[in-house]
Write an enzyme that holds these catalytic residues in place. Structure first.
Site, PDB file in Angstrom:
ATOM      1  N   CYS A   1       0.849  -1.184   0.000  1.00  6.31           N
ATOM      2  CA  CYS A   1       0.000   0.000   0.000  1.00  6.31           C
ATOM      3  C   CYS A   1       0.888   1.238   0.000  1.00  6.31           C
ATOM      4  CB  CYS A   1      -0.899  -0.035   1.240  1.00  6.31           C
ATOM      5  SG  CYS A   1      -1.521   1.563   1.750  1.00  6.31           S
TER       6      CYS A   1
ATOM      7  N   CYS B   1       0.477   3.439   2.956  1.00  2.25           N
ATOM      8  CA  CYS B   1       1.149   2.886   4.138  1.00  2.25           C
ATOM      9  C   CYS B   1       2.640   3.218   4.089  1.00  2.25           C
ATOM     10  CB  CYS B   1       0.990   1.366   4.189  1.00  2.25           C
ATOM     11  SG  CYS B   1      -0.722   0.815   4.029  1.00  2.25           S
TER      12      CYS B   1
ATOM     13  N   ASP C   1      34.638  17.285 -21.194  1.00  6.03           N
ATOM     14  CA  ASP C   1      36.091  17.182 -21.193  1.00  6.03           C
ATOM     15  C   ASP C   1      36.467  16.629 -22.577  1.00  6.03           C
ATOM     16  OD1 ASP C   1      38.768  16.933 -20.223  1.00  6.03           O
ATOM     17  OD2 ASP C   1      38.407  14.787 -20.003  1.00  6.03           O
TER      18      ASP C   1
ATOM     19  N   ASP D   1      35.777  11.890 -17.588  1.00  5.74           N
ATOM     20  CA  ASP D   1      36.148  10.484 -17.425  1.00  5.74           C
ATOM     21  C   ASP D   1      35.953   9.985 -15.998  1.00  5.74           C
ATOM     22  OD1 ASP D   1      38.253  11.551 -16.018  1.00  5.74           O
ATOM     23  OD2 ASP D   1      39.761  11.134 -17.547  1.00  5.74           O
TER      24      ASP D   1
ATOM     25  N   ASP E   1      38.449  14.381 -13.426  1.00 12.59           N
ATOM     26  CA  ASP E   1      37.504  15.505 -13.459  1.00 12.59           C
ATOM     27  C   ASP E   1      36.556  15.523 -12.266  1.00 12.59           C
ATOM     28  OD1 ASP E   1      38.321  16.578 -16.053  1.00 12.59           O
ATOM     29  OD2 ASP E   1      37.510  14.736 -16.858  1.00 12.59           O
TER      30      ASP E   1
END
Length: 786
Positions: free
Chosen positions: A95, A98, A484, A678, A682
């Site tokens: 539910c 619930c 990049d 990558d 980075d």
């Protein structure tokens, strides 16, 4: 000297109001020694930044201020590095309402900084600031949740196991038997010619068989103060029908409701199973090689360094390196690519690959918990714990929607008979009951998280890992994509294409000095120079070694000072040289402060990079930008070839972050910026962007940790696929929202004017929910978007 900045955190227990959080943030930010302040209402955490030495004063003043503003909040200082998380399985959770109640209940527990219930996977995610309190909180949750919702069994999630299967056959048969008996008793009373004192008990028996459990749950909830749920609504509506003498209709409504709940439960579980099957990459066993013998064991029991055998047709259970054998492996379960990959001795293989033909002996490099397949399963199955804004809105909407409808129903039952001449109370009471029946928001609360979960599961099958529903939704608003260059738009495979000595050195000598300078580096450029040199580098002749970030390397060989790097290094060291035109990366060398020449290294653009840029522009992306530390000429050549909007070259790592921040300041409030890198070099930029995408990050710990989305192949075009999946998922989610609200609105209006019966109301409620769930399952099917 500028004072060092210090961050302090306070846990605000009892904070559940966004307005209160904003008020606290505004006032604490005005404390004189506080430089920055933010309050996260989800984790109930206040973070302050002060100068070193002022932090204790700031904490004291902040506590006093918060106590004055919000006396009900309990303030605790966050203990560093003691935060903990725990996942509990909520067996029997069927539910959605619930689920919302359980989430709020656990969130309000003392010591809990965040609690989220994922209705789709039936998991409760608990975060606490102090790990020492976790056992107490888990025990308290395990004891109190079954009291709140008696059908739920709480167990520790020891594994990342998939969601539950269909309801057990015994439960279904029991329910069908009960409903069948209810129908028999109901028809007997309806068709038989019985006096009223006999007819009424038969109707009552039929009613109790159909909805006795609903009445019982509603009664228990009333004692706990939990009024506004579907049990209360159905009980009130059907008992109301009995009160006005509409016995058959009251029984029929309860029957339809129970049948609808049964079908809804089956539909939701089937949809859960479809999602679970979609990610069926979990290995069942590993064949451990011990000397000349083999033993079949659980993947979790294999240690790093062990040898395993993988026969044709079996899944590779753990990440490792092939030490013997040659085969083709099917990587489609992880990468979405149908083309098999050839592997032989020395090649890396990942768990989840399927060995198609040859026998492989593999040395395990990672234990199961750290393996690729375990990380992918964990990411996909737990992604729904990061809820999208739409999900949060619907949860809040449902919380207020049902009480509002009950209030309107009460007015509808009471006001018209008082103000309209000749209006019968029983007629308007009946119309009010229809309001109650149709008010259950299950169609919304169930189908919306299911739609997001389906989108995430489908994306995973396409080789795209999305770490949360919030990121999937955010992809709809992307307007700036920043790339990049190396390893993202280009292959990252460098080759030496030209060696140009200046002065007395030969090309071979220049290359040798460059190889010595780059011998300690793992950078692709360094590796290409080593590959071109082709000999073993004698590192013993290297004296001093210094790496200058963003510039290059300085070493000493046989008493000679050697510089190797970009033109910035030559300028920094005041080395006189004439810059020449070359397409590629130029490594300049100087020996004893005299320019010695340069080496040109070129990288290839990926085959589908142009397709990716064109696809992004077709989706309405405003700007495609490339950031690179490479030479300006190289960057501009790549940018022109791909049709990028902007190119910024010769950038140091911190300058990439600055460029992203400049772009971020130009975008509108509802627009998102993506950075694609990558995932290793980075990390700062990935973290700074609204959405960080790691390219080719399969098996990379850094990529999976740093990024919000991981493309499991090296294809930039998958970014276009990810955005399309996000847009399609949003379309499906909003179809469900609009469909459910319109359908319910129509029946509410018809019911108010006396044009709809209670039967039609319950059929429409159940029908809308089932259709919404089936529509949500369409989010799984994303193959044609690639």
């Amino acid at each position: 000297m500028e004072a060092k900045a210090v961050k302090r955190k306070l846990v605000l227990e009892g904070l559940d109001c966004a307005v209160c959080a904003a008020k606290i943030e505004t006032h604490v930010a005005k404390i004189s020694c506080v430089n920055e302040c933010s309050v996260d209402v989800m984790t109930k955490t206040l973070t302050m930044e002060t100068a070193e030495g002022d932090d204790q004063t700031a904490v004291l003043e902040a506590k006093q201020l918060i106590n004055k503003l919000e006396p009900g909040i309990r303030i605790k200082e966050a203990t560093q590095n003691t935060a903990a998380k725990q996942v509990l399985l909520l067996k029997g959770l069927d539910c959605a309402n619930c689920a919302a109640k359980v989430e709020k209940h656990v969130s309000d527990m003392e010591g809990v900084t965040a609690a989220t219930v994922d209705f789709v996977s039936k998991k409760l995610f608990i975060e606490v600031q102090d790990a020492a309190s976790m056992n107490r909180i888990v025990n308290e949750a395990a004891a109190s949740i079954p009291v709140l919702e008696p059908d739920i069994e709480v167990v520790l999630d020891q594994t990342s196991a998939a969601v539950e299967e269909d309801p057990d056959d015994g439960g279904i048969k029991k329910m069908i038997f009960r409903l069948g008996a209810s129908v028999i008793f109901g028809l007997t009373a309806l068709l038989g010619d019985f006096p009223s004192f006999v007819e009424l008990p038969i109707y009552v028996i039929s009613y109790l068989l159909a909805g006795g459990d609903i009445l019982l749950r509603a009664g228990k909830n009333i004692f706990r103060g939990q009024l506004f749920d579907e049990n209360f609504l159905m009980s009130l509506a059907t008992l109301g029908a009995f009160a006005i003498g509409e016995y058959p209709e009251g029984i029929a409504v309860m029957l339809f409701f129970q049948v609808g709940e049964l079908f809804q439960s089956i539909a939701v579980n089937r949809s859960r199973k479809s999602i679970s099957d979609l990610m069926d990459i979990r290995p069942e066993f590993a064949t451990l090689k011990i000397g000349n013998k083999t033993e079949r064991v659980a993947p979790e029991a294999v240690n790093a360094g062990a040898m395993i055998l993988v026969k044709p047709g079996e899944k590779i259970p753990l990440d490792g390196v092939v030490v013997e054998g040659h085969s083709m492996v099917d990587t489609s379960a992880l990468t979405g690519e149908s083309v098999p990959r050839e592997v032989a001795a020395g090649n890396d293989v990942l768990s989840g690959f399927v060995n198609t033909n040859g026998m492989l002996t593999i040395r395990v490099t990672k234990e199961y918990g750290e393996s690729t397949v375990a990380k992918i399963l964990d990411l996909v199955q737990n992604a729904s714990s990061r809820k999208a804004a739409t999900e949060k809105f619907i949860t809040r909407f449902a919380r207020y929607y049902t009480p509002a409808v009950i209030g309107i129903a009460t007015l509808l039952a009471v006001v018209p008979p008082l103000v309209i001449s000749g209006a019968a109370f029983s007629d308007w009471f009946y119309r009010a009951l229809i309001f109650l029946v149709i008010s259950c928001p299950c169609a919304l609360v169930v189908s919306i998280p299911l739609g997001f979960f389906g989108g995430i599961g489908g994306a995973s099958k396409s080789g795209i890992l999305i770490k949360g529903s919030n990121f999937l939704e955010a992809l709809n608003h992307v307007k700036y994509v920043v790339f990049d260059k190396t390893g993202t738009l280009t292959k990252g495979v460098f080759n030496v294409t030209n060696i140009v000595p200046k002065g007395e050195l030969t090309a071979e000598q220049l290359l040798e000095y460059a190889a010595l300078a780059e011998s300690y580096s793992n950078h692709p450029i360094a590796q290409s120079i080593s590959a071109a040199y082709g000999k073993e580098v004698n590192k013993e002749v290297i004296g001093k070694y210094e790496e200058i970030a963003g510039h290059g390397i300085k070493i000493e060989v046989d008493g000679k000072a050697i510089l190797a790097g970009n033109k910035k290094l030559m300028t920094k060291e005041a080395i006189s040289f004439v810059e020449e035109a070359a397409i590629g990366t130029m490594v300049h060398l100087a020996i004893d402060r005299q320019y010695a020449g340069y080496i040109v290294i070129s990288d290839e653009v990926k085959e589908d990079a142009s397709k990716a840029i064109a696809g992004l522009k077709a989706l309405g992306i405003k700007k495609t930008v490339m950031l690179t530390g490479d030479a300006k000429k190289v960057g501009e050549a790549v940018g022109q070839k791909l049709g990028l909007t902007e190119v910024h070259a010769e950038l140091l790592p911190h300058e990439k972050v600055e460029q992203v921040e400049q772009l971020d300041s130009r975008k509108q409030k509802d627009e998102k910026l993506v950075f694609v890198g990558d995932g290793i070099n980075d990390t700062p930029v990935l973290a700074r962007a609204d959405i960080g995408i790691a390219m080719g990050g399969l098996g990379s710990d850094a990529a999976i940790e740093a990024a919000d989305v991981v493309i499991m192949t090296d294809e930039p075009s998958k970014i276009v696929t990810a955005v399309k999946i996000a847009k399609r998922t949003r379309k499906i989610v909003w179809q469900n929202i609009i469909f459910a609200l319109v359908a319910k609105g129509i029946v509410l209006i018809l019911g108010a004017f006396g044009l709809a019966t209670m039967w039609q109301a319950i059929i429409s409620d159940v029908g809308v929910t089932l259709l919404a769930v089936l529509n949500a399952m369409r989010a799984l099917k994303v193959a044609h978007l690639s």
